[in-house]
Write an enzyme that holds these catalytic residues in place. Structure first.
Site, PDB file in Angstrom:
ATOM      1  N   LYS A   1       0.830  -1.207   0.000  1.00 55.77           N
ATOM      2  CA  LYS A   1       0.000   0.000   0.000  1.00 55.77           C
ATOM      3  C   LYS A   1       0.869   1.264   0.000  1.00 55.77           C
ATOM      4  CE  LYS A   1      -3.944  -2.176   0.156  1.00 55.77           C
ATOM      5  NZ  LYS A   1      -3.472  -3.380  -0.506  1.00 55.77           N
ATOM      6  N   ASP A   2       0.252   2.392  -0.414  1.00 53.99           N
ATOM      7  CA  ASP A   2       0.947   3.667  -0.490  1.00 53.99           C
ATOM      8  C   ASP A   2       1.575   4.047   0.849  1.00 53.99           C
ATOM      9  OD1 ASP A   2      -1.548   3.655  -2.317  1.00 53.99           O
ATOM     10  OD2 ASP A   2      -0.284   5.198  -3.222  1.00 53.99           O
ATOM     11  N   LYS A   3       2.671   4.801   0.790  1.00 57.55           N
ATOM     12  CA  LYS A   3       3.293   5.301   2.015  1.00 57.55           C
ATOM     13  C   LYS A   3       2.587   6.565   2.493  1.00 57.55           C
ATOM     14  CE  LYS A   3       7.495   7.190   4.050  1.00 57.55           C
ATOM     15  NZ  LYS A   3       8.934   7.525   3.901  1.00 57.55           N
TER      16      LYS A   3
END
Length: 659
Positions: free
Chosen positions: A289-291
Site C-alpha cells: 500500500k501507499d506510504k
C-alpha cells in the site's frame, strides 16, 4: 529504438490542476477482500476486544520463536531483530559496549564478565530477547534468573574460536541456532588432519545430538561438513511420531487488519516483527500500500495465536505502535497465510485541493470541467499503467534499474544501484554514500538506521561475504524472496508501461489482428493481473473485421518465460526492446537467486467503479484592498479499483496532468 515514455489518455476532456496528498488524511486506501468487503469493517470475524476478554492474563508467547524460518524458496531468512526496539536505546547501547569488551576478552583470553539486560516478566518477551541477542551477538549467551536476563561470553564460542576464525565461529553458531533440519554448514578447507580431528571432537562433544560431521575432499582440499540431523534422528531415534509431535508441526496463523499512516508496508512489517519476536518473512499480505496515505489492509502473521497477540506484546506496545502510525484490529485465527493478489481491489477516499483550470478557463468553469472529466473516465476508463509506487521512491535510482542489473546477473552493479544514495543528508543516505565511497560494509552498517531492514540485511551480508560477485550474490540471498523478486517485477512493469503507450500510439483504438484478448468479465478479480496462456486468445483477421472484441478485452504481456507475445508490430516491439537492454537471450530466471518470472497478462484498460464526487468552493475575503473575494476549490472523490490498479494513474486521466 525510441521509447514511448509519455502517457496516453483515453478521453479528450481538458481536465484541471490540483494537489493530492497534502496530508495523509487526503488519501485513504481501504483494501477490499475477495468478496469485495472493506477490511476495516466492524463486523469482522472476531473483535479484538473479545479476544482480550477471553484470554488469560498470563498468556504465553508462541512456541518456536527461537528458530529461524525458511521463506518460500527454501532460503534461510536471517533477518536480525532491532535490539533498540526490544531493549530500549540505553540498554542497547550498554549491550554494544559490553559486546565490544567481550570480543577483547575472547581475543585476550581474559576472565568473563556478565551484564544484566533487565527483567522481562512475559515469556514471549524473554524469547524475543534471547533470540535477538543470540542472532546479533553469536559469541554471547543469555541466561535467565527467574525473570532477569543476563549475558556473558559463550564458553563454547570461546573454545571454537581457538580452533577456527571468529567469523567462521559466528556463522557456525548462527547455523546451530537456526535448527533447520537437513541444513549443512561447511568450514573452510583445512589441510591438517590433527586440527580437523580437534574440530570434529569439539562439535561431537557439544552438539552431537543435533548434528553429524564428516570430512570430504574436493580438488585436493579437505573440509569439514556439519549436517543438522532430521528431527526424528535428534537424540533417541524414534521410528514413530506421537500425536503431540504431529500437533506441534501445525503452524499457527493469526489474521488482523493493519492501519498505517505515512509508513511503507515493508517498514511497518519490520517494526512489528521486532516487537512481536518473529521474522519479517513470517508476515504475509495481499498487496503493498501507499506510504503517504492512511491505508487499511489485511495481514497474517505466523507463529502467534490471536489470544497471545491481543493479550501480550500488542497491549504493552499499543501506544508505541500508534506513535509509529500503526493500529492493529480485527484480530482472529486463520488457517493459512495470505498470498499476493488475494484481494478484489481497493477503495479510495481522496481529496484534491487547490483546484484550478488549465489554460484560459476561469474558476467559474471548474464545475463543468470536473463533471466532464469524471464522467468521461467512468465511461471510458484509463490506460492501466503501473503507478510510480511500483518503481520505488528513490530520487536517483529506481527499482526497475536494479531489476535490469539482476536480470543481467550483474550482482555487483545491482548492489551498488540498490545502495545508491539520494541527495538528502539523513542517516540512511549517509550510510549508503559511505559504502559507495569506501566499500566498508561494517562501518556503513553502523551508520544505517535500525528501521531500514533491507539495507541492514544487505550490508551485514556484504560485511560477511565481501563485495565481489559471489559476496553480492549472497547479499541478495539475505533478503526475503518477496523483496528480491520485487525488483524484477519493477523492470517488467516498466516495459509493460512502454508497451501500452506504443500500442495506443501505433495501432487503432480497437482490437486488431495479432492482439491478445481475454474474454473474461471485467470485474473478474483473477483477470486483473494474472491470466494464464490458455485463456488468452490471438485476434484473427476475421474477428477484427467483425468487431468481435472490444479494447477493454485487450491484454498485454508482462515479460517472462511463460507468456506469448502479440502477433503483430507490438510483438516485434517487445523483441527489439529486450535487445536494446541486452536481454534478447534472457530466460527470466536467476537460478543463483532462486528467482523465476513466468510473466502474466494485464488488461490494457482499467475502469473505476462506484464513483462518487463532490466539488467544494470556499470564498475567502481579501485581507487588504477592495479586491473581490478569493475562492479556493477542493474535490472529494471516492471510487473502487480492481487489484493492481493505481489511483494516481486514474487521477492523471481525470486531471490531464501529474497529480
Amino acid at each position: 529504438m525510441e521509447r514511448d515514455t509519455q502517457p496516453c489518455f483515453m478521453s479528450d476532456h481538458q481536465g484541471f490542476c490540483g494537489s493530492i496528498k497534502s496530508s495523509a488524511r487526503d488519501f485513504v486506501v481501504i483494501e477490499l477482500d475477495l468478496q469485495g468487503r472493506p477490511v476495516n469493517r466492524t463486523d469482522g470475524p472476531e473483535e479484538p476486544t473479545e479476544v482480550v476478554r477471553q484470554c488469560s492474563r498470563k498468556a504465553e508467547g508462541p512456541a518456536g520463536l527461537t528458530t529461524v524460518a525458511q521463506n518460500g524458496d527454501g532460503v534461510l531468512s536471517q533477518e536480525g531483530f532491532d535490539l533498540n526496539v526490544i531493549l530500549g536505546s540505553s540498554v542497547n547501547e550498554a549491550l554494544e559496549e559490553f559486546a565490544s569488551r567481550a570480543v577483547a576478552c575472547i581475543e585476550e583470553q581474559k576472565e568473563d564478565t556478565e551484564m544484566t539486560l533487565g527483567t522481562f516478566p512475559d515469556k514471549q518477551q524473554r524469547a524475543s530477547v534471547h533470540r535477538a541477542v543470540r542472532h546479533n551477538y553469536p559469541f554471547l549467551m543469555t541466561v535467565t534468573h527467574q525473570t532477569e536476563i543476563r549475558v556473558k561470553v559463550d564458553p563454547d564460542f570461546r573454545e571454537l574460536s581457538q580452533l577456527v576464525s571468529e567469523e567462521e565461529a559466528e556463522d557456525f553458531f548462527r547455523f546451530i541456532d537456526a535448527k533447520v533440519p537437513g541444513s549443512v554448514f561447511t568450514f573452510l578447507p583445512d589441510d591438517s588432519k590433527e586440527h580437523r580431528t580437534s574440530v570434529h571432537h569439539f562439535i561431537s562433544r557439544r552438539f552431537g545430538k543435533l548434528v553429524e560431521t564428516k570430512s570430504f575432499t574436493e580438488q585436493e582440499k579437505t573440509a569439514i561438513t556439519v549436517r543438522l540431523r532430521e528431527k526424528g534422528n535428534q537424540g533417541k531415534k524414534s521410528r514413530k511420531r506421537s500425536a503431540s509431535d504431529c500437533e506441534e508441526q501445525v503452524e499457527t496463523y493469526t489474521g488482523f487488519t493493519l492501519k498505517k499512516e505515512n509508513l511503507e508496508t515493508l517498514e511497518a512489517i519490520s517494526y512489528m516483527a521486532a516487537v512481536l519476536g518473529v521474522l519479517p518473512s513470517d508476515f504475509s499480505y495481499a498487496g503493498i500500500k501507499d506510504k503517504r496515505a492512511i491505508t487499511y489492509q489485511s495481514m497474517v502473521v505466523k507463529k502467534i495465536s490471536a489470544e497471545s497477540l491481543s493479550c501480550g506484546r500488542l497491549q504493552e506496545k499499543a501506544s508505541e505502535f500508534e506513535r509509529r502510525g500503526m493500529q492493529l484490529s480485527n484480530i482472529h485465527p486463520v488457517s493459512e497465510p495470505l498470498r499476493l493478489g488475494r484481494l478484489q481491489g481497493n477503495h479510495f477516499d481522496l481529496v484534491i485541493r487547490d483546484l484550478k483550470p488549465h489554460g484560459k478557463c476561469s474558476s467559474s468553469d471548474l464545475e463543468v470541467l470536473v463533471k466532464e472529466a469524471v464522467e468521461n473516465v467512468k465511461a471510458r476508463g484509463f490506460v492501466n499503467y503501473y503507478g510510480p509506487q511500483r518503481f520505488g521512491n528513490s530520487q536517483t535510482v529506481q527499482a526497475d534499474q536494479v531489476g535490469l542489473a539482476l536480470l543481467k546477473e550483474d550482482m555487483v552493479t545491482a548492489v551498488r544501484l540498490f545502495l545508491s544514495p539520494d541527495e538528502s543528508e539523513d542517516l540512511q543516505n549517509k550510510a549508503k554514500r559511505h559504502f559507495l565511497h569506501t566499500g566498508n560494509a561494517k562501518e556503513s552498517l553502523l551508520l544505517m538506521p535500525a528501521y531500514k531492514a533491507r539495507e541492514r540485511l544487505m550490508l551485514r551480508a556484504l560485511h560477511r561475504y565481501g563485495s565481489g560477485q559471489e559476496g553480492c550474490e549472497r547479499a541478495w540471498l539475505s533478503l526475503p524472496h518477496g523483496m528480491r523478486v520485487f525488483y524484477l517485477h519493477a523492470y517488467c512493469s516498466r516495459l509493460w508501461n512502454e508497451a501500452a503507450s506504443y500500442r495506443l500510439n501505433t495501432l487503432p483504438h480497437w482490437p486488431v489482428q495479432g492482439d491478445l484478448v481475454c474474454a473474461r468479465p471485467q470485474r473478474d478479480t483473477s483477470a486483473t493481473e494474472e491470466s494464464d496462456t490458455a485463456q488468452v486468445h490471438v485476434v484473427t483477421q476475421a474477428e477484427e473485421k467483425d468487431n468481435a472484441f472490444s479494447l477493454k478485452q485487450v491484454v498485454l504481456p508482462m515479460p517472462g518465460n511463460s507468456v506469448k507475445y502479440p502477433e503483430n508490430v507490438l510483438g516485434k516491439w517487445y523483441q527489439d526492446r529486450l535487445v536494446q537492454d541486452s536481454l534478447s537471450a534472457c530466460r527470466f530466471r536467476i537460478t543463483s537467486l532462486k528467482l523465476n518470472v513466468p510473466g502474466c497478462y494485464r488488461p490494457l484498460l482499467a475502469h473505476p467503479h462506484d464513483v462518487a464526487y463532490s466539488l467544494h468552493v470556499k470564498e475567502e475575503p481579501q485581507v487588504t484592498g477592495p479586491s473581490p473575494p478569493h475562492s479556493t476549490a477542493s474535490l472529494t472523490l471516492s471510487f473502487d479499483l480492481d487489484s493492481s490498479c493505481y489511483a494516481t494513474v486514474c487521477l492523471r486521466e481525470i486531471m490531464k496532468c501529474e497529480p
